[in-house]
Design an enzyme around this catalytic site. Sequence first.
Site, PDB file in Angstrom:
ATOM      1  N   ASP A 186       0.838  -1.210   0.000  1.00 22.11           N
ATOM      2  CA  ASP A 186       0.000   0.000   0.000  1.00 22.11           C
ATOM      3  C   ASP A 186       0.872   1.259   0.000  1.00 22.11           C
ATOM      4  OD1 ASP A 186       0.798  -0.161   2.620  1.00 22.11           O
ATOM      5  OD2 ASP A 186      -1.222  -0.070   3.489  1.00 22.11           O
ATOM      6  N   SER A 187       2.197   1.094  -0.042  1.00 21.40           N
ATOM      7  CA  SER A 187       3.096   2.219  -0.354  1.00 21.40           C
ATOM      8  C   SER A 187       2.704   2.792  -1.717  1.00 21.40           C
ATOM      9  CB  SER A 187       4.559   1.765  -0.366  1.00 21.40           C
ATOM     10  OG  SER A 187       4.708   0.616  -1.169  1.00 21.40           O
ATOM     11  N   GLU A 199       9.581  -3.824   9.794  1.00 28.33           N
ATOM     12  CA  GLU A 199       9.889  -2.511   9.223  1.00 28.33           C
ATOM     13  C   GLU A 199      10.482  -1.598  10.302  1.00 28.33           C
ATOM     14  OE1 GLU A 199       6.866  -0.710   6.777  1.00 28.33           O
ATOM     15  OE2 GLU A 199       8.098   1.090   6.489  1.00 28.33           O
TER      16      GLU A 199
END
Length: 256
Positions: A45-46, A181
């Site tokens: 979804d970046s 992340e």
Amino acid sequence: MTASEKSDALRRRKNGPPISALTAYDYATARLIDEAGVDLLLVGDSLGMVVLGFPDTTHVTLDHMLHHIAAVARAKPNALVIGDLPIHTYDTPTQAVTTAKQLVAAGAEAVKLEGGVSEAEKIRAIVDAGIPVCGHLGMLPQSVLIEGGYRKKGKTAEQAELLYQDSKAIIEAGVFAIVFESVASETAKDLTTRLDVPIIGIGCGTGNCDGEVAVITDLIGSFPWFVPPFARPEADVAKSIQSAVRSYIDRISQKR
Ligand code: KIV
């Protein structure tokens, strides 16, 4: 190979050669990346930030994801295609399964969602529906507004323990791998050795996890307006595009 054969093969890479993963959002890039031999293609979804021009991933909708997953799937990649469940499309286990099925119908072979203990029941429901799930822990971009910014995780012993508990909960629920992340290097390295599924790092330092994932625009230098500090560009596509455009303008200007 079927989706579950591909995800099982990645799961078995825990102590094998490092897993290479890149994001892709369109047919041509997915095809180029796949032909170059990457293991995993993430329609992340970046997308919202590096393709659609939103300030963060909280603006990404299910329709956006379905559109781009379908484009990537048309490249018929050998790599496992994972699609991100966008924010508020997995608020309950039932909704999580419905959304995951829609991503699979669009061409995803597995799905990824953000969160730990609180998401375990949803992960279990999706896995029980026969869809492989990748977890996502550490810095969670979909929580940026709640947290008031992007912050590195796992910096204290307490945070590291939380991360371990979250990882255990989602492994128990059935994830075949977890993206870490922006987790402090030492914590990422330590948890990678202690956890049973492959840990795929981004912003966790090089060589600390079982594999790495990068956002394609960071790797090829095509989004110069924001480059995360951990990005290691291998090309300067922004410069190449602008130079080609200037040459084009010069060439057609000389015709008159
Ligand atoms: O959306 C995305 O690209 C991601 C990666 C940063 C792992 O989730």
